[in-house]
Design an enzyme around this catalytic site. Structure first.
Site, PDB file in Angstrom:
ATOM      1  N   TYR A  32       0.854  -1.181   0.000  1.00  0.00           N
ATOM      2  CA  TYR A  32       0.000   0.000   0.000  1.00  0.00           C
ATOM      3  C   TYR A  32       0.896   1.239   0.000  1.00  0.00           C
ATOM      4  CZ  TYR A  32      -4.644   1.983   0.176  1.00  0.00           C
ATOM      5  OH  TYR A  32      -5.807   2.618  -0.164  1.00  0.00           O
ATOM      6  N   HIS A  37       7.243   5.811   0.786  1.00  0.00           N
ATOM      7  CA  HIS A  37       7.918   4.640   0.217  1.00  0.00           C
ATOM      8  C   HIS A  37       8.637   5.000  -1.082  1.00  0.00           C
ATOM      9  CE1 HIS A  37       4.502   2.627   2.480  1.00  0.00           C
ATOM     10  NE2 HIS A  37       5.557   2.042   3.003  1.00  0.00           N
TER      11      HIS A  37
END
Length: 281
Positions: A32, A37
């Site tokens: 997700y 990230h």
């Protein structure tokens, strides 16, 4: 960019990269993926010839009463983000690919894992250390990238790498925030609009504490008291902890006369969010 679920296939691909003399970076995630990230992947791509992103919701780091079943998953969106960031491979195993039915070997740690999040999540870091060790053994990276939002996790991984001689460079990357200051997190999707607005109190508390220390305050109780009062003024916030710890040992301090980590965990409804800042004096 390939998406591979088999540890053996990942090993084979990494062996081929090694045969070509290429360096390998690893970005461990639970999927997700968001801009936080992506920042890790972009840095890994800049510093390595090939980059593996692991995308695995690790069941053994969740306690029975936690959100394993509801943890958000979207491998198609994750793949798009990884392609945009330049990743070479997504390792996306099933739990059965990582843990045999009679799996019984764990990596545990004393000291660093017992304070902060470890107080209320006593089995969490055993699960983290175990899965990260497995990822290191599967991917054998030169470097691995972790976000500083999970400051305790980063400290634990660094200590584990030192203690177990993994020979991997651990790189901590800055917290990525929304425009209003909220640290990006996959769990932000759980928040109602009211909770989402309330959650900005975390970054405001961090800014308050850091500002006090930059102005010369070194008494931990005074800094933490001011931060706690600000959070408690938000009706939707329920504090798990607000702590100041030695940056190396993660043990509580009374005065910031050394590098310290000031970390907090706060519930908004059932959603537990974390934030922190480091003050090096």
């Amino acid at each position: 960019m390939n998406i591979i679920s088999s540890p053996a296939e990942v090993r084979a691909m990494v062996r081929e990269w090694r045969r070509q003399g290429l360096s390998v970076g690893l970005v461990p995630t639970m999927g997700y993926l968001h801009e936080g990230h992506k920042s890790l992947i972009v840095r890994a791509v800049a510093e390595n010839d090939r980059v593996v992103v692991s995308d695995f919701v690790n069941p053994i780091q969740f306690a029975p009463n936690e959100d394993l079943a509801s943890y958000p998953r979207d491998i198609e969106a994750d793949a798009r983000l990884c392609r945009e960031a330049g990743a070479s491979l997504i390792f996306h195993p099933e739990p059965s690919d990582m843990y045999a039915p009679d799996f019984s070997t764990f990596v545990d740690m004393k000291g660093l894992s017992e304070n902060l999040c470890g107080r209320t999540r006593p089995t969490h870091f055993r699960g983290v250390c175990t899965v990260v060790s497995k990822l290191f053994n599967i991917v054998t990276p030169d470097r691995a990238y972790f976000g500083r939002k999970d400051a305790q996790q980063l400290a634990i991984i660094r200590r584990m790498v030192r203690d177990l001689d993994f020979g991997i460079e651990i790189i901590g990357c800055p917290i990525v925030r929304e425009a209003d200051g909220l640290a990006k997190s996959s769990r932000n999707t759980y928040l109602s609009p009211e909770q989402r607005s309330a959650a900005t109190v975390l970054s405001r508390a961090a800014a308050l504490g850091l500002g006090m220390m930059e102005d010369g305050e070194r008494d931990a109780a005074k800094v933490l008291g001011a931060m706690r009062s600000l959070i408690e003024d938000e009706p939707l916030a329920r504090i798990d902890y607000v702590s100041m710890v030695d940056f190396d040992s993660l043990q509580d301090v009374e005065r910031a006369d050394r590098p310290v980590l000031c970390a907090m965990a706060v519930y908004f409804g059932k959603t537990r969010l974390i934030d922190n800042f480091v003050f090096e004096g």
